[in-house]
Design a protein around this motif. Sequence first.
Motif, PDB file in Angstrom:
ATOM      1  N   PRO A 107       0.839  -1.290  -0.015  1.00  0.00           N
ATOM      2  CA  PRO A 107      -0.091   0.078   0.092  1.00  0.00           C
ATOM      3  C   PRO A 107       0.882   1.371   0.087  1.00  0.00           C
ATOM      4  O   PRO A 107       0.374   2.470  -0.594  1.00  0.00           O
ATOM      5  N   ASP A 108       2.245   1.048   0.369  1.00  0.00           N
ATOM      6  CA  ASP A 108       3.037   2.365   0.281  1.00  0.00           C
ATOM      7  C   ASP A 108       3.770   2.304  -0.980  1.00  0.00           C
ATOM      8  O   ASP A 108       4.576   1.526  -1.418  1.00  0.00           O
ATOM      9  N   LYS A 109       3.358   3.242  -1.602  1.00  0.00           N
ATOM     10  CA  LYS A 109       3.745   3.293  -3.201  1.00  0.00           C
ATOM     11  C   LYS A 109       5.568   3.424  -3.201  1.00  0.00           C
ATOM     12  O   LYS A 109       5.971   2.907  -3.922  1.00  0.00           O
ATOM     13  N   SER A 110       6.183   3.869  -2.043  1.00  0.00           N
ATOM     14  CA  SER A 110       7.644   4.104  -2.307  1.00  0.00           C
ATOM     15  C   SER A 110       8.014   2.768  -1.915  1.00  0.00           C
ATOM     16  O   SER A 110       9.224   2.631  -2.172  1.00  0.00           O
ATOM     17  N   LEU A 111       7.450   1.825  -1.655  1.00  0.00           N
ATOM     18  CA  LEU A 111       7.859   0.665  -1.243  1.00  0.00           C
ATOM     19  C   LEU A 111       7.785  -0.507  -2.204  1.00  0.00           C
ATOM     20  O   LEU A 111       8.294  -1.734  -2.412  1.00  0.00           O
ATOM     21  N   ARG A 112       7.056  -0.033  -3.307  1.00  0.00           N
ATOM     22  CA  ARG A 112       6.579  -1.049  -4.431  1.00  0.00           C
ATOM     23  C   ARG A 112       7.795  -1.428  -5.182  1.00  0.00           C
ATOM     24  O   ARG A 112       7.714  -2.394  -6.068  1.00  0.00           O
ATOM     25  N   SER A 113       8.774  -0.917  -5.137  1.00  0.00           N
ATOM     26  CA  SER A 113      10.043  -1.025  -5.980  1.00  0.00           C
ATOM     27  C   SER A 113      11.183  -2.020  -5.342  1.00  0.00           C
ATOM     28  O   SER A 113      12.061  -2.494  -5.890  1.00  0.00           O
ATOM     29  N   ARG A 114      10.586  -2.462  -4.016  1.00  0.00           N
ATOM     30  CA  ARG A 114      11.813  -3.357  -3.447  1.00  0.00           C
ATOM     31  C   ARG A 114      11.725  -4.711  -3.838  1.00  0.00           C
ATOM     32  O   ARG A 114      10.324  -5.148  -4.133  1.00  0.00           O
ATOM     33  N   THR A 115      12.762  -5.439  -3.919  1.00  0.00           N
ATOM     34  CA  THR A 115      12.457  -6.841  -4.302  1.00  0.00           C
ATOM     35  C   THR A 115      12.028  -7.632  -2.945  1.00  0.00           C
ATOM     36  O   THR A 115      12.560  -7.732  -1.918  1.00  0.00           O
ATOM     37  N   LEU A 116      11.259  -8.531  -3.421  1.00  0.00           N
ATOM     38  CA  LEU A 116      10.467  -9.461  -2.386  1.00  0.00           C
ATOM     39  C   LEU A 116      11.754 -10.562  -1.677  1.00  0.00           C
ATOM     40  O   LEU A 116      11.845 -10.746  -0.849  1.00  0.00           O
ATOM     41  N   LEU A 117      12.657 -11.211  -2.587  1.00  0.00           N
ATOM     42  CA  LEU A 117      13.674 -11.884  -2.461  1.00  0.00           C
ATOM     43  C   LEU A 117      14.553 -11.381  -1.309  1.00  0.00           C
ATOM     44  O   LEU A 117      15.171 -10.405  -1.464  1.00  0.00           O
ATOM     45  N   GLY A 118      14.856 -11.957  -0.118  1.00  0.00           N
ATOM     46  CA  GLY A 118      15.695 -11.447   0.920  1.00  0.00           C
ATOM     47  C   GLY A 118      14.830 -10.658   1.982  1.00  0.00           C
ATOM     48  O   GLY A 118      15.291 -10.197   2.844  1.00  0.00           O
ATOM     49  N   MET A 119      13.728 -10.109   1.725  1.00  0.00           N
ATOM     50  CA  MET A 119      12.723  -9.140   2.614  1.00  0.00           C
ATOM     51  C   MET A 119      12.284  -9.919   3.629  1.00  0.00           C
ATOM     52  O   MET A 119      11.847 -10.931   3.428  1.00  0.00           O
ATOM     53  N   ALA A 120      12.094  -9.312   4.663  1.00  0.00           N
ATOM     54  CA  ALA A 120      11.649  -9.629   5.892  1.00  0.00           C
ATOM     55  C   ALA A 120      10.151  -9.788   5.918  1.00  0.00           C
ATOM     56  O   ALA A 120       9.615  -8.758   5.898  1.00  0.00           O
ATOM     57  N   ILE A 121       9.535 -10.819   5.923  1.00  0.00           N
ATOM     58  CA  ILE A 121       8.067 -10.900   5.944  1.00  0.00           C
ATOM     59  C   ILE A 121       7.533 -11.472   7.230  1.00  0.00           C
ATOM     60  O   ILE A 121       6.320 -11.005   7.620  1.00  0.00           O
TER      61      ILE A 121
END
Length: 144
Positions: free
Chosen positions: A75-89
Motif C-alpha cells: 500500500p506504500d507506493k514508495s516500497l513497491r520497487s523493493r525486491t521480495l527475495l531477501g525481504m523480511a515478511i
Amino acid sequence: MPKRNAGMLAAGLAFAALTVAAPVQAADSIQGEWITQDRDAIIKISKCGASVCGRIHKYLVRPPNGVGQKDVNNPDKSLRSRTLLGMAILTGFKPDGDIWRGKVYDPKSGRTYRSEVSLNSANSLKMKGCVAFICQGQNWTRVK
C-alpha cells in the motif's frame, strides 16, 4: 571450603546454568529454514537484532515477474520497487511462553497482520496471521 560444600556449590551452579539455558534453547527452536504450506518459498527465520524475523530465502515456484519480483501490492507506493527475495515478511517476533508474537507481511495482498508462531513438532511450525480475534493459520515444514 569443605569438599562437600564445594561439590554442592558446583552442582547448584550447573543447575542454574541449565535453568537459564533452557529458555534460550526453546526460543531458538523456531529458527531455521521453513517451506511454506503452499510450497512456493523457503522462509529463513533467524535473529534480527533483539527480535527474530523471517526472510524470503528462496523461491520454489517462480513468481509471476521472475526472481526479481517487486513488492507491487504494497500500500506504500514508495516500497513497491523493493525486491521480495531477501525481504523480511516476519518481523519483531519475541517469545511469549511457547508462542512467538510479531507481525507477518503478506506480499500477495500487501497487508500486514498480527502474528503468532509456534512449533507443532521439531519439523512443523504453525504460523498464524490475525485480524482482531480472527486468525488463519498455515503449517510450515522445516527444510532438511
